[in-house]
Motif scaffolding. Sequence first.
Motif, PDB file in Angstrom:
ATOM      1  N   SER A 130       0.821  -1.219   0.000  1.00 44.65           N
ATOM      2  CA  SER A 130       0.000   0.000   0.000  1.00 44.65           C
ATOM      3  C   SER A 130       0.849   1.260   0.000  1.00 44.65           C
ATOM      4  CB  SER A 130      -0.941   0.001   1.206  1.00 44.65           C
ATOM      5  OG  SER A 130      -0.231   0.231   2.412  1.00 44.65           O
ATOM      6  N   ARG A 131       2.096   1.154   0.436  1.00 37.86           N
ATOM      7  CA  ARG A 131       2.962   2.338   0.491  1.00 37.86           C
ATOM      8  C   ARG A 131       3.156   2.966  -0.889  1.00 37.86           C
ATOM      9  NH1 ARG A 131       2.111   3.007   5.620  1.00 37.86           N
ATOM     10  NH2 ARG A 131       2.924   1.345   6.944  1.00 37.86           N
ATOM     11  N   ALA A 132       2.949   2.158  -1.937  1.00 36.02           N
ATOM     12  CA  ALA A 132       3.153   2.675  -3.296  1.00 36.02           C
ATOM     13  C   ALA A 132       2.102   3.700  -3.684  1.00 36.02           C
ATOM     14  CB  ALA A 132       3.146   1.515  -4.296  1.00 36.02           C
ATOM     15  N   LEU A 153      -2.264   3.337  -9.288  1.00 28.96           N
ATOM     16  CA  LEU A 153      -0.954   3.635  -9.881  1.00 28.96           C
ATOM     17  C   LEU A 153      -1.071   4.081 -11.335  1.00 28.96           C
ATOM     18  CD1 LEU A 153       1.161   0.698  -8.395  1.00 28.96           C
ATOM     19  CD2 LEU A 153       1.444   3.130  -7.902  1.00 28.96           C
ATOM     20  N   VAL A 154      -1.863   3.372 -12.140  1.00 32.63           N
ATOM     21  CA  VAL A 154      -1.882   3.651 -13.587  1.00 32.63           C
ATOM     22  C   VAL A 154      -3.294   3.800 -14.143  1.00 32.63           C
ATOM     23  CG1 VAL A 154       0.306   2.459 -13.936  1.00 32.63           C
ATOM     24  CG2 VAL A 154      -1.828   1.182 -14.179  1.00 32.63           C
ATOM     25  N   PHE A 180      -7.509   7.244   1.117  1.00 28.48           N
ATOM     26  CA  PHE A 180      -6.248   7.967   1.300  1.00 28.48           C
ATOM     27  C   PHE A 180      -5.540   8.195  -0.033  1.00 28.48           C
ATOM     28  CE2 PHE A 180      -6.658   7.317   5.823  1.00 28.48           C
ATOM     29  CZ  PHE A 180      -5.897   8.344   6.379  1.00 28.48           C
ATOM     30  N   ALA A 181      -5.593   7.195  -0.924  1.00 25.09           N
ATOM     31  CA  ALA A 181      -4.910   7.330  -2.217  1.00 25.09           C
ATOM     32  C   ALA A 181      -5.625   8.299  -3.145  1.00 25.09           C
ATOM     33  CB  ALA A 181      -4.803   5.956  -2.885  1.00 25.09           C
ATOM     34  N   ASP A 189      -1.833   1.125   9.981  1.00 20.06           N
ATOM     35  CA  ASP A 189      -2.780   0.055   9.666  1.00 20.06           C
ATOM     36  C   ASP A 189      -3.694   0.460   8.506  1.00 20.06           C
ATOM     37  OD1 ASP A 189      -4.230  -2.253   9.733  1.00 20.06           O
ATOM     38  OD2 ASP A 189      -5.132  -1.933  11.702  1.00 20.06           O
ATOM     39  N   PRO A 190      -3.133   0.589   7.287  1.00 23.19           N
ATOM     40  CA  PRO A 190      -3.967   0.959   6.144  1.00 23.19           C
ATOM     41  C   PRO A 190      -4.977  -0.121   5.765  1.00 23.19           C
ATOM     42  CG  PRO A 190      -1.760   0.360   5.417  1.00 23.19           C
ATOM     43  CD  PRO A 190      -1.717   0.429   6.911  1.00 23.19           C
TER      44      PRO A 190
END
Length: 360
Positions: free
Chosen positions: A145-147, A230-231, A188-189, A155-156
């Motif tokens: 998830s850090r990406a 991401l994409v 969050f993202a 705790d995501p």
Amino acid sequence: MPELTVVVPTFNEAANVAAVVEAVDRALAGVDWELMFVDDDSPDGTAERARDIAQADRRVRCVQRVGRRGLSSACVEGMLASSAPCLAVMDGDLQHDPALLRPMLDTLRGGQTDIVVGSRHVAGGGVGDFSAQRQGISRLATRLSRAVLKADLTDPMSGFFMLTRPALMGCLRGGVSGIGYKILVDLFASAPRPLRFVELPYTFRSRQAGESKLDSKVVWDYLILLADKLVGRYVPVRFLAFSAVGGLGVGVHLVTLALVFRGLGVDFVSAQVIATLVAMTFNYVVNNSLTYRDRRRRGWRFLTGWLSFALACSVGAFANVGIAAWLFQRQTFWVVSALSGVLVGAVWNYAVTSVYTWRK
């Protein structure tokens, strides 16, 4: 208007509905609250049980979704169906401790926080009776998830949180995808700016009744969610999943061809036809189960879907060969010619099957 709406996504949780209502009532004494069950048409009568309780308690509501599935999308629909300024999400199996709802609300009332997360990994929290394997999977998912995260959450993977309505709307307009089960990662993202957050400890509890919904498809949904974040703005995430399944199908084709041609001694052309049908069927079954899980075809529609898929992919194969041959005849490097043909065939197959095989 209630100050707080607690959204509880459910599927086959009829045995837990009454206990959830009682626990929330105890935890939020003195608070103007409502409890929103969002049920994905559970066959065990979860929605009916929630509505029965709602007849006697107007603070309880039920949104029943027919023909749609997914925890994240259920949470979003439930929050949008509420008018409360504060919104919480918790599971319907009582593994999240409702007693944490009041401290969460008190934290949001301070006005310096957008979202409060129930964490199992800060001091005072715990994972309960998680097996070593499940703890390992959770750690791996957290690292992945850090990406995409814009915050240093411990705790995501938590599904227990409370946020303000402005924070929710910002995340939704920022592109929440609603894919899979990990709505917190999605929020969050998708936030247009880093969310101000606080993590409060809680210990994950054992399920009270019913069965866990976790399976291998949850892992797939999580990977698709990460890929989308991401994409997804550049390439449709379904196309990526469709292409990945197609890559696996190539392997199935080659293995089948080797077994039939080399192992059984069938002539090459017949073996190629058999291998093509096997690979095509493999691609259809896997895409139906994973890539188009929300539009899955069942019963007679499963068979008619296979026919339309096979027809579309047959045309795609001709387009693949035709484009590659045309480019090669014009002195294009053979690798570029081949890849161009593959790309055209893949785009064709994805576009046509999306419209005809797995149309909404």
